[in-house]
Design an enzyme around this catalytic site. Structure first.
Site, PDB file in Angstrom:
ATOM      1  N   TYR A 150     -10.697  -3.293   4.795  1.00 55.03           N
ATOM      2  CA  TYR A 150     -10.271  -4.618   5.271  1.00 55.03           C
ATOM      3  C   TYR A 150     -11.033  -5.689   4.504  1.00 55.03           C
ATOM      4  O   TYR A 150     -12.276  -5.645   4.425  1.00 55.03           O
ATOM      5  CB  TYR A 150     -10.521  -4.771   6.789  1.00 55.03           C
ATOM      6  CG  TYR A 150      -9.622  -3.846   7.563  1.00 55.03           C
ATOM      7  CD1 TYR A 150      -8.320  -4.217   7.873  1.00 55.03           C
ATOM      8  CD2 TYR A 150     -10.044  -2.563   7.899  1.00 55.03           C
ATOM      9  CE1 TYR A 150      -7.459  -3.331   8.524  1.00 55.03           C
ATOM     10  CE2 TYR A 150      -9.189  -1.672   8.541  1.00 55.03           C
ATOM     11  CZ  TYR A 150      -7.898  -2.069   8.851  1.00 55.03           C
ATOM     12  OH  TYR A 150      -7.043  -1.193   9.480  1.00 55.03           O
ATOM     13  N   SER A 151     -10.298  -6.651   3.943  1.00 53.65           N
ATOM     14  CA  SER A 151     -10.943  -7.761   3.238  1.00 53.65           C
ATOM     15  C   SER A 151     -11.737  -8.581   4.245  1.00 53.65           C
ATOM     16  O   SER A 151     -11.267  -8.813   5.364  1.00 53.65           O
ATOM     17  CB  SER A 151      -9.893  -8.689   2.623  1.00 53.65           C
ATOM     18  OG  SER A 151      -9.005  -7.980   1.826  1.00 53.65           O
ATOM     19  N   CYS A 331      -3.389 -11.648  -3.153  1.00 47.41           N
ATOM     20  CA  CYS A 331      -3.877 -10.720  -2.123  1.00 47.41           C
ATOM     21  C   CYS A 331      -2.848 -10.617  -1.006  1.00 47.41           C
ATOM     22  O   CYS A 331      -2.282 -11.623  -0.571  1.00 47.41           O
ATOM     23  CB  CYS A 331      -5.225 -11.205  -1.579  1.00 47.41           C
ATOM     24  SG  CYS A 331      -6.025  -9.955  -0.548  1.00 47.41           S
ATOM     25  N   GLU A 371      -5.543  -7.960  -5.522  1.00 43.57           N
ATOM     26  CA  GLU A 371      -5.906  -6.943  -4.522  1.00 43.57           C
ATOM     27  C   GLU A 371      -4.756  -6.840  -3.528  1.00 43.57           C
ATOM     28  O   GLU A 371      -4.628  -7.674  -2.625  1.00 43.57           O
ATOM     29  CB  GLU A 371      -7.200  -7.320  -3.797  1.00 43.57           C
ATOM     30  CG  GLU A 371      -7.663  -6.196  -2.886  1.00 43.57           C
ATOM     31  CD  GLU A 371      -9.153  -6.281  -2.635  1.00 43.57           C
ATOM     32  OE1 GLU A 371      -9.917  -5.719  -3.428  1.00 43.57           O
ATOM     33  OE2 GLU A 371      -9.524  -6.935  -1.649  1.00 43.57           O
ATOM     34  N   TYR A 373      -2.190  -4.172  -1.091  1.00 44.50           N
ATOM     35  CA  TYR A 373      -2.276  -2.893  -0.369  1.00 44.50           C
ATOM     36  C   TYR A 373      -0.995  -2.569   0.355  1.00 44.50           C
ATOM     37  O   TYR A 373      -0.109  -3.399   0.422  1.00 44.50           O
ATOM     38  CB  TYR A 373      -3.442  -2.932   0.635  1.00 44.50           C
ATOM     39  CG  TYR A 373      -3.652  -4.239   1.366  1.00 44.50           C
ATOM     40  CD1 TYR A 373      -2.963  -4.533   2.531  1.00 44.50           C
ATOM     41  CD2 TYR A 373      -4.548  -5.209   0.867  1.00 44.50           C
ATOM     42  CE1 TYR A 373      -3.170  -5.728   3.202  1.00 44.50           C
ATOM     43  CE2 TYR A 373      -4.758  -6.404   1.542  1.00 44.50           C
ATOM     44  CZ  TYR A 373      -4.069  -6.666   2.703  1.00 44.50           C
ATOM     45  OH  TYR A 373      -4.274  -7.857   3.373  1.00 44.50           O
TER      46      TYR A 373
HETATM   47  P1  FAD Z   1      -2.303   4.220   9.480  1.00 46.35           P
HETATM   48  O1  FAD Z   1      -2.623   5.028  10.668  1.00 46.35           O
HETATM   49  O2  FAD Z   1      -3.068   4.485   8.233  1.00 46.35           O
HETATM   50  O3  FAD Z   1      -0.744   4.294   9.198  1.00 46.35           O
HETATM   51  C1  FAD Z   1      -0.206   3.628   8.067  1.00 46.35           C
HETATM   52  C2  FAD Z   1       1.224   3.222   8.370  1.00 46.35           C
HETATM   53  O4  FAD Z   1       2.001   4.387   8.578  1.00 46.35           O
HETATM   54  C3  FAD Z   1       1.367   2.373   9.640  1.00 46.35           C
HETATM   55  O5  FAD Z   1       2.275   1.330   9.376  1.00 46.35           O
HETATM   56  C4  FAD Z   1       1.926   3.344  10.660  1.00 46.35           C
HETATM   57  O6  FAD Z   1       2.725   2.693  11.625  1.00 46.35           O
HETATM   58  C5  FAD Z   1       2.738   4.279   9.790  1.00 46.35           C
HETATM   59  N1  FAD Z   1       2.875   5.646  10.354  1.00 46.35           N
HETATM   60  C6  FAD Z   1       1.975   6.340  11.073  1.00 46.35           C
HETATM   61  N2  FAD Z   1       2.451   7.560  11.392  1.00 46.35           N
HETATM   62  C7  FAD Z   1       3.683   7.628  10.838  1.00 46.35           C
HETATM   63  C8  FAD Z   1       4.701   8.641  10.804  1.00 46.35           C
HETATM   64  N3  FAD Z   1       4.532   9.809  11.401  1.00 46.35           N
HETATM   65  N4  FAD Z   1       5.841   8.367  10.152  1.00 46.35           N
HETATM   66  C9  FAD Z   1       6.011   7.180   9.528  1.00 46.35           C
HETATM   67  N5  FAD Z   1       5.093   6.174   9.533  1.00 46.35           N
HETATM   68  C10 FAD Z   1       3.953   6.407  10.189  1.00 46.35           C
HETATM   69  N6  FAD Z   1      -5.051  -4.793   6.396  1.00 46.35           N
HETATM   70  C11 FAD Z   1      -5.196  -5.875   7.195  1.00 46.35           C
HETATM   71  O7  FAD Z   1      -4.572  -5.962   8.263  1.00 46.35           O
HETATM   72  N7  FAD Z   1      -6.044  -6.895   6.836  1.00 46.35           N
HETATM   73  C12 FAD Z   1      -6.757  -6.886   5.688  1.00 46.35           C
HETATM   74  O8  FAD Z   1      -7.516  -7.833   5.390  1.00 46.35           O
HETATM   75  C13 FAD Z   1      -6.629  -5.744   4.839  1.00 46.35           C
HETATM   76  N8  FAD Z   1      -7.333  -5.658   3.689  1.00 46.35           N
HETATM   77  C14 FAD Z   1      -7.187  -4.589   2.875  1.00 46.35           C
HETATM   78  C15 FAD Z   1      -7.910  -4.542   1.691  1.00 46.35           C
HETATM   79  C16 FAD Z   1      -7.765  -3.458   0.835  1.00 46.35           C
HETATM   80  C17 FAD Z   1      -8.547  -3.426  -0.457  1.00 46.35           C
HETATM   81  C18 FAD Z   1      -6.888  -2.401   1.184  1.00 46.35           C
HETATM   82  C19 FAD Z   1      -6.713  -1.225   0.274  1.00 46.35           C
HETATM   83  C20 FAD Z   1      -6.181  -2.427   2.370  1.00 46.35           C
HETATM   84  C21 FAD Z   1      -6.315  -3.529   3.238  1.00 46.35           C
HETATM   85  N9  FAD Z   1      -5.621  -3.583   4.453  1.00 46.35           N
HETATM   86  C22 FAD Z   1      -5.752  -4.693   5.255  1.00 46.35           C
HETATM   87  C23 FAD Z   1      -4.761  -2.472   4.929  1.00 46.35           C
HETATM   88  C24 FAD Z   1      -5.592  -1.534   5.835  1.00 46.35           C
HETATM   89  O9  FAD Z   1      -6.561  -0.862   5.047  1.00 46.35           O
HETATM   90  C25 FAD Z   1      -4.755  -0.462   6.513  1.00 46.35           C
HETATM   91  O10 FAD Z   1      -4.006   0.213   5.545  1.00 46.35           O
HETATM   92  C26 FAD Z   1      -3.814  -0.991   7.589  1.00 46.35           C
HETATM   93  O11 FAD Z   1      -4.532  -1.665   8.604  1.00 46.35           O
HETATM   94  C27 FAD Z   1      -3.048   0.180   8.251  1.00 46.35           C
HETATM   95  O12 FAD Z   1      -3.989   1.100   8.700  1.00 46.35           O
HETATM   96  P2  FAD Z   1      -3.785   1.883  10.093  1.00 46.35           P
HETATM   97  O13 FAD Z   1      -4.898   2.852  10.239  1.00 46.35           O
HETATM   98  O14 FAD Z   1      -3.557   0.941  11.200  1.00 46.35           O
HETATM   99  O15 FAD Z   1      -2.429   2.645   9.834  1.00 46.35           O
END
Ligand code: FAD
Length: 373
Positions: A150-151, A331, A371, A373
């Protein structure tokens, strides 16, 4: 009204209202320390005669302030901190506050989450934290969940200016079944839901800080920074802009131009809008702010207004600024880049330039920062 003053070696202070939420109401007062001697102490605070640029809405005549001394060592490091905490040995931080920051008509939920790291996980503006959500990795039973990045949306001093917190701007990831159109809670995002549901006092495992590509280049304080964000991509820019326009640190006196392009769905989805409007009012020569509301505005072709349409609108100026050495940052969601690149390419061709060559040059000169994602 209670506010915070941040002060640097008892020299220059700036002051802003805090109130129950993190949002600024457009007040910034700067007072030189010697002037304090003319002010009376009132209980735990100071009474200041606020003398400049007070928001007309608030009509403050007296401001009661708490003094927070900025931890000076955070300015002294010459290199950014990198990976102080790794996934195998994360830091256990504490949620300090969690606030939904979008209105009722916003599609989806975005939260501003302040994490207390006790000063143990310092970072620079533009870096990210990793968060390890609790529970088992659904793909690898018996193993912990993996890190999500998360940024960081605050400056190195954090929203409380004490160097002990970091703020994140997190969008709750939900899953809608493409056939039924209904939300499927079994497939919701693990980490974003953990963070958006968190309560003050909850523990959170963090790693990092990480990332160098979005660090704010501070060597030229008259530089131009063009910042393009979609949704939570605003996070690093909020940190930059607080450093440029809200804080007052002796090592960074911004005199250049910061130009923010923010793309979201509608007015209710705007993030940190009050802060940005307040900078626009106070620093019209140094800060420009353009928004694209895809569900409320139309572009000149009658289609939805995306951030690349705003870039196209100002392409002449943007290209001139880039030729003059401006930094450009992108971003947010990955999906934003193809549309933006196509627009920039088209504009370059209309100007008789090769976008591929221009892009190579921007990258070589370290003016191009992405950046997504
Ligand atoms: P996950 O559990 O990882 O799931 C990912 C997606 O898959 C979700 O949309 C979920 O609904 C879907 N999913 C889950 N299970 C299934 C399934 N069985 N079938 C289909 N789809 C499914 N995010 C922010 O909100 N703010 C930020 O500032 C931010 N900064 C970032 C900076 C960087 C450098 C990077 C790489 C990423 C950033 N992100 C940011 C994104 C963040 O890291 C996560 O990827 C995001 O919050 C989703 O993670 P999660 O664990 O909630 O979802």
């Amino acid at each position: 009204m209670y506010s915070y003053i941040k002060c640097k070696r008892l020299n220059v202070v700036s002051l802003m209202p805090c109130g129950p939420c993190h949002i600024l109401h457009g007040v910034r007062v700067q007072v030189l320390w010697p002037q304090f001697s003319r002010n009376k102490f009132l209980g735990e605070g100071l009474e200041l005669s606020a003398r400049s640029r007070l928001s007309t809405q608030l009509r403050l005549t007296k401001i009661y302030a708490k003094v927070v001394t900025i931890p000076i060592e955070l300015e002294e490091a010459t290199e950014p901190p990198i990976n102080l905490f790794k996934p195998k040995e994360p830091y256990t931080a504490t949620i300090k506050s969690n606030q939904k920051i979008v209105g009722p008509k916003a599609p989806g939920e975005t939260c501003h989450i302040v994490i207390d790291h006790g000063g143990n996980v310092p970072y620079w503006e533009g870096q990210s934290y990793g968060v390890i959500p609790p529970g088992e990795n659904p793909k690898k039973p018996g193993m912990p969940n993996t890190v999500r990045l998360y940024s960081i949306a605050s400056t190195r001093y954090g929203d409380d200016f004490d160097g002990k917190t970091a703020s994140l701007c997190v969008r709750r990831a939900v899953y809608y079944d493409p056939e039924t159109g209904k939300e499927d809670p079994a497939k919701k995002g693990i980490c974003s839901n953990f963070l958006c549901d968190s309560k003050p006092g909850d523990k959170v495992l963090i790693t990092g800080p990480s990332g160098k590509v979005m660090l704010l280049p501070e060597d030229d304080q008259k530089a131009c920074h063009i910042m393009v964000a979609t949704g939570t991509g605003i996070a690093p820019y909020r940190g930059y802009l607080r450093r440029m326009f809200m804080e007052n640190v002796p090592t960074f006196k911004f005199e250049g131009l910061a130009w923010l392009f923010l793309g979201v769905a509608n007015t209710d989805s705007l993030l940190y809008n009050e802060e940005f409007i307040s900078y626009q009012k106070q620093y019209p020569k140094n800060f420009r702010y353009d928004i694209a509301l895809s569900r409320e505005q139309l572009n000149k072709k009658g289609g939805k207004m995306y951030v690349q349409d705003k870039i196209e609108e100002y392409s002449e100026e943007i290209f001139k600024l880039l030729d003059g050495g401006a930094h450009i940052y992108f971003c947010g969601l990955k999906g934003m880049m193809p549309g933006i690149q196509d627009t920039l390419k088209r504009v370059a061709e209309e100007r008789g330039e090769s976008w591929d060559q221009k892009l190579l040059k921007l990258k070589k000169n370290k003016q191009w920062h992405v950046e997504v994602y």
